[in-house]
Design an enzyme around this catalytic site. Structure first.
Site, PDB file in Angstrom:
ATOM      1  N   TYR A 135       0.814  -1.204   0.000  1.00  0.00           N
ATOM      2  CA  TYR A 135       0.000   0.000   0.000  1.00  0.00           C
ATOM      3  C   TYR A 135       0.854   1.264   0.000  1.00  0.00           C
ATOM      4  O   TYR A 135       0.424   2.322  -0.466  1.00  0.00           O
ATOM      5  CB  TYR A 135      -0.933   0.017   1.217  1.00  0.00           C
ATOM      6  CG  TYR A 135      -2.034  -1.004   1.149  1.00  0.00           C
ATOM      7  CD1 TYR A 135      -1.753  -2.356   1.289  1.00  0.00           C
ATOM      8  CD2 TYR A 135      -3.350  -0.628   0.946  1.00  0.00           C
ATOM      9  CE1 TYR A 135      -2.749  -3.307   1.220  1.00  0.00           C
ATOM     10  CE2 TYR A 135      -4.357  -1.572   0.889  1.00  0.00           C
ATOM     11  CZ  TYR A 135      -4.052  -2.910   1.018  1.00  0.00           C
ATOM     12  OH  TYR A 135      -5.046  -3.843   0.944  1.00  0.00           O
ATOM     13  N   LYS A 186       3.569 -15.279   2.619  1.00  0.00           N
ATOM     14  CA  LYS A 186       3.792 -16.007   1.364  1.00  0.00           C
ATOM     15  C   LYS A 186       5.301 -16.174   1.193  1.00  0.00           C
ATOM     16  O   LYS A 186       5.902 -15.793   0.190  1.00  0.00           O
ATOM     17  CB  LYS A 186       3.166 -15.254   0.193  1.00  0.00           C
ATOM     18  CG  LYS A 186       3.059 -16.077  -1.090  1.00  0.00           C
ATOM     19  CD  LYS A 186       2.153 -17.287  -0.968  1.00  0.00           C
ATOM     20  CE  LYS A 186       2.026 -18.002  -2.318  1.00  0.00           C
ATOM     21  NZ  LYS A 186       1.355 -19.308  -2.184  1.00  0.00           N
ATOM     22  N   ASP A 218      -2.625 -18.451   0.962  1.00  0.00           N
ATOM     23  CA  ASP A 218      -3.620 -19.232   0.227  1.00  0.00           C
ATOM     24  C   ASP A 218      -4.190 -20.345   1.100  1.00  0.00           C
ATOM     25  O   ASP A 218      -5.398 -20.587   1.119  1.00  0.00           O
ATOM     26  CB  ASP A 218      -3.034 -19.780  -1.075  1.00  0.00           C
ATOM     27  CG  ASP A 218      -1.620 -20.321  -0.917  1.00  0.00           C
ATOM     28  OD1 ASP A 218      -1.050 -20.226   0.184  1.00  0.00           O
ATOM     29  OD2 ASP A 218      -1.073 -20.831  -1.913  1.00  0.00           O
ATOM     30  N   ASP A 242      -6.109  -7.228   4.849  1.00  0.00           N
ATOM     31  CA  ASP A 242      -7.239  -6.560   4.212  1.00  0.00           C
ATOM     32  C   ASP A 242      -8.174  -7.590   3.591  1.00  0.00           C
ATOM     33  O   ASP A 242      -9.403  -7.559   3.775  1.00  0.00           O
ATOM     34  CB  ASP A 242      -6.705  -5.595   3.145  1.00  0.00           C
ATOM     35  CG  ASP A 242      -7.759  -4.652   2.608  1.00  0.00           C
ATOM     36  OD1 ASP A 242      -8.936  -4.758   2.996  1.00  0.00           O
ATOM     37  OD2 ASP A 242      -7.407  -3.798   1.771  1.00  0.00           O
ATOM     38  N   ASP A 246     -12.012  -9.279   5.307  1.00  0.00           N
ATOM     39  CA  ASP A 246     -13.283  -9.203   4.585  1.00  0.00           C
ATOM     40  C   ASP A 246     -13.872 -10.592   4.386  1.00  0.00           C
ATOM     41  O   ASP A 246     -15.093 -10.779   4.460  1.00  0.00           O
ATOM     42  CB  ASP A 246     -13.084  -8.516   3.234  1.00  0.00           C
ATOM     43  CG  ASP A 246     -13.077  -7.001   3.356  1.00  0.00           C
ATOM     44  OD1 ASP A 246     -12.935  -6.501   4.485  1.00  0.00           O
ATOM     45  OD2 ASP A 246     -13.200  -6.313   2.323  1.00  0.00           O
TER      46      ASP A 246
END
Length: 354
Positions: A135, A186, A218, A242, A246
Site C-alpha cells: 500500500y 507467502k 492461500d 485486508d 473481509d
C-alpha cells in the site's frame, strides 16, 4: 474525552450517526466534533483530507471514522481520490496495529454462509499491519516501459523493525486470549514475506507461552472457511489482512457486523466499521450500523479504558439481536426487519433498559 467524528461518504454518514447517538448516551461528557473527509472533504476543501480535518484528528484523543470512497474512486489523480484520506490518517500518526475481531453472536449463527457447526462459538481476531507493505511501498505507478507497453508497478516492502513491532502486539494480544497466534505470509515466493516469517519467528521466542504457527496466505484463506475455529489471533501483513478480514465477514453473517480499531504506541486510535461506503445503498436507510456501534465500543475500551461502558454497548447489541431485530443484510425468516436508524433506536432502548 475529545473525539473527532469523520462520517465521510456513502453509508458512512448513516452508520456513524447511530454510533454517535450511542456514544452520547453512554458517555454524555464526551466532546464530539465532526469534520468532512473523503468525497465530502473534496467538496468542502478540494482535497480528501482537508487540513482542518487532519488538525482536528491530531488534537483529538480518538477518531470515529465512517467510510471514504465514491463510485469510480479508482479513477482520477491519486491525491484526489476520496479513499486516500484514510491511508494518511492511518500512517502519519503511526496507527500500525489494526484489530479486526470476528465474533459469532449466537443469535446470528443462522445468518452465516457456513454450517452452524463450523461457526458456533467462533471468536477470532485478525491483526493487520497497517503502515507498510504494498500500500505504501515505493516505487509505484503506471508508466510506459522500454517496450512501449504500459506497465504498472507496486512494491511490497517491509523493514525488520516494522515487523517486530506488529509481532509484539500480536503475541501480547494472544497472551490475553487463548495463547495461539497464526502468522500469515507467502514466504515461499516473496522475499518480503520470508523476512516477515523469520522476524515473527524470532520475536515468538520471547513468548514461550504462546503457540506460534505459520501459514501461507492461500492455505490460510482456505482454512478460514474450512475450519475457522482453529484460529485465535491471525497476524497478517497489510494486504493479506485486508483480504482475509473481509472474508471473515462471511463467517459472522455480514460485513456489517465487523468493527475495527487501528492503534499505535499510545492510547490514541482510529475506529471504523470494516465495510466501505457502499454508494449503491447509501441514503436508503438499509445499512447495518452495528459494526459502527461496536467500533464505538472499541473506542471506549482502548482509548479511554472504559471497559464497563464498552461492555454495556456490546450487551445492548446482543440484546437487540436476541430480540429478533435485524437489518436487511442479516435478516432471517421470522425476524423483525429494521432500517439503519431503527437499529440505532433499538440499541439505545436496550442501553436504557440496562
Amino acid at each position: 474525552m475529545k473525539i473527532a467524528v469523520l462520517p465521510g461518504d456513502g453509508i458512512g454518514k448513516e452508520v456513524t450517526a447511530q454510533a454517535v447517538r450511542v456514544l452520547k448516551a453512554v458517555a454524555p461528557g464526551a466532546v464530539l466534533t465532526e469534520a468532512p473527509i473523503g468525497g465530502e472533504g473534496v467538496k468542502a476543501a478540494g482535497v480528501p483530507l482537508p487540513p482542518e480535518t487532519f488538525e482536528l484528528a491530531k488534537k483529538s484523543d480518538a477518531i470515529l471514522f465512517g467510510a471514504a470512497g465514491l463510485a469510480g474512486d479508482e479513477s482520477g489523480p491519486r491525491h484526489l481520490r476520496p479513499g486516500s484520506a484514510l491511508l494518511k490518517l492511518r500512517r502519519e500518526p503511526q496507527l500500525f496495529a489494526n484489530f479486526r475481531p470476528a465474533l459469532m453472536f449466537p443469535e446470528l449463527v443462522g445468518a452465516s454462509s457456513l454450517k452452524p457447526e463450523l461457526v458456533e462459538g467462533l471468536d477470532l481476531v485478525i491483526l493487520r499491519e497497517l503502515n507498510g507493505d504494498i500500500y505504501y511501498g515505493e516505487p509505484r505507478g503506471i508508466s510506459t516501459g522500454a517496450s512501449g507497453a504500459r506497465e504498472g508497478v507496486n512494491t511490497m516492502r517491509y523493514t525488520e523493525p516494522e515487523i517486530e513491532r506488529i509481532a509484539h502486539v500480536g503475541f501480547q494480544a494472544a497472551r490475553e486470549r487463548r495463547k495461539k497466534l497464526c502468522s500469515v505470509d507467502k514466504a515461499n515466493v516473496l522475499e518480503a514475506m520470508l523476512l516477515w516469517r523469520e522476524t515473527v519467528t524470532k520475536v515468538g521466542r520471547q513468548y514461550p507461552d504462546v503457540e506460534l504457527t505459520t501459514m501461507y496466505v492461500d492455505a490460510a484463506s482456505m482454512q478460514l472457511i474450512r475450519a475457522p475455529r482453529q484460529f485465535d489471533v491471525v497476524l497478517c501483513p497489510n494486504m493479506f489482512g485486508d483480504i482475509l478480514s473481509d472474508a471473515a465477514a462471511s463467517l459472522v453473517g455480514s460485513i456489517g457486523m465487523l468493527p475495527s480499531a487501528s492503534l499505535g504506541a499510545g492510547n490514541k486510535g482510529l475506529y471504523e466499521p470494516v465495510h466501505g461506503s457502499a454508494p449503491d445503498i447509501a441514503g436508503k436507510n438499509i445499512a447495518n450500523p452495528l459494526a459502527a456501534i461496536l467500533s464505538a465500543a472499541m473506542l471506549l475500551r482502548h482509548s479511554f479504558g472504559r471497559k464497563d461502558d464498552a461492555a454495556r454497548i456490546e450487551r445492548a447489541v446482543r440484546a437487540v439481536l436476541a430480540g429478533g431485530y435485524r437489518t436487511a443484510d442479516i435478516l432471517q425468516p421470522g425476524m423483525k426487519k429494521l432500517g439503519t436508524a431503527g437499529m440505532g433506536e433499538a440499541v439505545l432502548a436496550a442501553l436504557a433498559r440496562s
